[in-house]
Design an enzyme around this catalytic site. Sequence first.
Site, PDB file in Angstrom:
ATOM      1  N   SER A 174     -65.109  -1.927  -5.640  1.00  0.00           N
ATOM      2  CA  SER A 174     -65.075  -1.117  -6.778  1.00  0.00           C
ATOM      3  C   SER A 174     -65.026   0.382  -6.573  1.00  0.00           C
ATOM      4  O   SER A 174     -65.510   0.661  -5.266  1.00  0.00           O
ATOM      5  CB  SER A 174     -66.535  -1.437  -7.432  1.00  0.00           C
ATOM      6  OG  SER A 174     -67.123  -0.506  -8.187  1.00  0.00           O
ATOM      7  N   GLU A 190     -60.567 -14.073 -10.593  1.00  0.00           N
ATOM      8  CA  GLU A 190     -60.420 -13.607 -12.005  1.00  0.00           C
ATOM      9  C   GLU A 190     -59.059 -13.303 -12.568  1.00  0.00           C
ATOM     10  O   GLU A 190     -58.693 -13.989 -13.681  1.00  0.00           O
ATOM     11  CB  GLU A 190     -61.252 -12.280 -12.076  1.00  0.00           C
ATOM     12  CG  GLU A 190     -62.532 -12.402 -11.923  1.00  0.00           C
ATOM     13  CD  GLU A 190     -63.192 -10.973 -11.939  1.00  0.00           C
ATOM     14  OE1 GLU A 190     -63.841 -10.863 -12.650  1.00  0.00           O
ATOM     15  OE2 GLU A 190     -62.937 -10.187 -10.988  1.00  0.00           O
ATOM     16  N   THR A 241     -72.991 -30.734 -15.848  1.00  0.00           N
ATOM     17  CA  THR A 241     -72.473 -30.721 -17.009  1.00  0.00           C
ATOM     18  C   THR A 241     -73.230 -29.770 -18.001  1.00  0.00           C
ATOM     19  O   THR A 241     -74.361 -29.331 -17.918  1.00  0.00           O
ATOM     20  CB  THR A 241     -72.530 -32.269 -17.811  1.00  0.00           C
ATOM     21  OG1 THR A 241     -73.948 -32.218 -17.902  1.00  0.00           O
ATOM     22  CG2 THR A 241     -72.044 -33.348 -16.706  1.00  0.00           C
ATOM     23  N   HIS A 242     -72.195 -29.081 -19.035  1.00  0.00           N
ATOM     24  CA  HIS A 242     -72.595 -27.899 -19.733  1.00  0.00           C
ATOM     25  C   HIS A 242     -73.241 -26.891 -18.833  1.00  0.00           C
ATOM     26  O   HIS A 242     -74.155 -26.054 -19.176  1.00  0.00           O
ATOM     27  CB  HIS A 242     -73.901 -28.445 -20.722  1.00  0.00           C
ATOM     28  CG  HIS A 242     -73.719 -29.623 -21.310  1.00  0.00           C
ATOM     29  ND1 HIS A 242     -73.136 -29.784 -22.516  1.00  0.00           N
ATOM     30  CD2 HIS A 242     -74.110 -30.873 -20.922  1.00  0.00           C
ATOM     31  CE1 HIS A 242     -73.025 -31.135 -22.858  1.00  0.00           C
ATOM     32  NE2 HIS A 242     -73.558 -31.841 -21.911  1.00  0.00           N
ATOM     33  N   ASN A 254     -65.273  -7.926  -4.899  1.00  0.00           N
ATOM     34  CA  ASN A 254     -65.167  -8.760  -6.294  1.00  0.00           C
ATOM     35  C   ASN A 254     -64.082  -9.653  -5.847  1.00  0.00           C
ATOM     36  O   ASN A 254     -63.108  -9.592  -5.366  1.00  0.00           O
ATOM     37  CB  ASN A 254     -64.768  -7.663  -7.145  1.00  0.00           C
ATOM     38  CG  ASN A 254     -65.805  -6.636  -7.655  1.00  0.00           C
ATOM     39  OD1 ASN A 254     -67.274  -7.219  -7.628  1.00  0.00           O
ATOM     40  ND2 ASN A 254     -65.611  -5.485  -8.008  1.00  0.00           N
ATOM     41  N   LYS A 290     -69.958  -3.511  -3.801  1.00  0.00           N
ATOM     42  CA  LYS A 290     -68.984  -4.562  -4.469  1.00  0.00           C
ATOM     43  C   LYS A 290     -68.102  -5.086  -3.714  1.00  0.00           C
ATOM     44  O   LYS A 290     -67.462  -4.374  -3.172  1.00  0.00           O
ATOM     45  CB  LYS A 290     -68.523  -4.026  -5.878  1.00  0.00           C
ATOM     46  CG  LYS A 290     -69.698  -3.753  -6.770  1.00  0.00           C
ATOM     47  CD  LYS A 290     -70.566  -4.660  -7.230  1.00  0.00           C
ATOM     48  CE  LYS A 290     -70.029  -5.981  -8.056  1.00  0.00           C
ATOM     49  NZ  LYS A 290     -69.302  -5.298  -9.288  1.00  0.00           N
ATOM     50  N   GLN A 322     -31.495 -17.131 -25.832  1.00  0.00           N
ATOM     51  CA  GLN A 322     -31.239 -16.278 -24.645  1.00  0.00           C
ATOM     52  C   GLN A 322     -32.641 -15.887 -24.320  1.00  0.00           C
ATOM     53  O   GLN A 322     -33.127 -15.418 -23.337  1.00  0.00           O
ATOM     54  CB  GLN A 322     -30.529 -15.222 -25.102  1.00  0.00           C
ATOM     55  CG  GLN A 322     -30.194 -14.185 -24.010  1.00  0.00           C
ATOM     56  CD  GLN A 322     -29.208 -13.082 -24.509  1.00  0.00           C
ATOM     57  OE1 GLN A 322     -28.009 -13.507 -24.320  1.00  0.00           O
ATOM     58  NE2 GLN A 322     -29.522 -11.929 -24.747  1.00  0.00           N
TER      59      GLN A 322
END
Length: 471
Positions: free
Chosen positions: A278, A291, A156-157, A286, A284, A323
């Site tokens: 990348s 995302e 939580t948080h 990714n 990398k 439309q």
Amino acid sequence: MSSPSRSGAFEEAADHRVELFTESVSFDRRLYRQDIAGSVAHAHMLADQNILTAEEASQIQSALEEIQLKIESGEFEYRTELEDIHMHIEHALIEQLGDVGRKLHTGRSRNDQVSTDFRLWVRDALDKIDHLLVELQRSFLSRTDLDEGTILPAYTHLQRAQPVLANHYWLAYCEKLQRDRERVADCRHRVNRLSLGAAALAGTTIDIDRENVARRLGFESVAANSLDISSDRDFAAESVFVLSMIAQHLATWADEWILWSTVEFDFIKLPDRFCTGSSIMPQKINPDVLELTRGKTSRVIGSLQTLMVLLKGLPLAYNRDLQEDKPAVFDAFDTVQSCLELAIPIVRDSQLKRESIESRLDRGYLDATTLMEYLIKTGMPQRRAHHAVGALVRRAMGEGKRLADLPLEAFQEMDSRLDESIYEVLGVEKAVQSFVSYGSTAPQRVVEQVRVWKERLEREPEYDMSCTTGV
Ligand code: ARG
């Protein structure tokens, strides 16, 4: 050629900019199949009512089928002066059939026609989304066999909170997606009502049979008020709201897995085929798909906003503003569909990094709440127990220990009656074992829920997902 919608009442041809400004065929051509189905049903109804002959209706049907083939083979020519898909198809029909083709528009208007086509399109698109939701549920459920027994820290948080079984986690997403399916099904009822027959806005003096058309097109009811029908786009807004909730759920999942795939979390390995590189940093890998799943949620919510603003304050009945509904709806469906199509294999084929997760489960005092509840069960008031465990956590942190490493005396300082049994709820595994309530991560409850979900999803048909794009 001037637009066929310009009757003898006009004194001059349209300004060429008006044609470009008002056309919709560039996007509503996606409705061609629904437009043809609607016209075929309308023609046969007119024949059943002795307004056309059966021969005329079947001529119209064959010609429309030919037009459909032409559209599908890419031979059909689109021209902005014909405005929209409805005019295009009718124009092609008249080219083929002459006056018989000119009879098709009897007792209907483009206002009820576009609404009918759009409802048919949205109905199909909702069904497709529903199938994809089931497949995504199946992906989450398939993880329960792979990840049986694995414990995850839950947050939580975004701070470590309590331990849960990984299977509890997967089922949380099954539940969210189930509510999405309920919304799809509920919304579908309001989509699945026949508009045709409202004509321009007041109905028609022609003796049409709307029930007949509804049956032919598989609508479950006939919308009752022609003024309402001509202005109603609730079904469009509602379906995009349903899509927005799906997108929100996907964004939550994507966001979590983006975090989980970082070196810092190191909880999950995403399949390389769903990652990107990348152009400058060679190391990398990714999570761009995740995302963009998160990012594209904004487009879907944007479409919802577009529709709500579009509809706000429009007077009855039809206004050309309407439309503008289609690009927003099409984009929302396309976006959610592509997100779901990618989520299905990513959820199924990612690997949970069990060892990495396990090696750090002892951090964050995930068993503190379980300890507090143990004390409550010995008779200690909750607020006292909460405070006492907080103090124990502080002590353990200071000593660089887990709660399970504290000596019995540390507990007995709070209450001298405490005994060795306190250790039965300490440590992450034992903490998980001690849950009992319905809906909790209690292992037995989770096993039951996995069974419930397996039965539920086994009852769903297998859907062919090979050709899901481009409703
Ligand atoms: N293309 C229009 C639309 O999508 C339907 C045509 C109705 N046009 C009209 N002038 N009444 O809303």
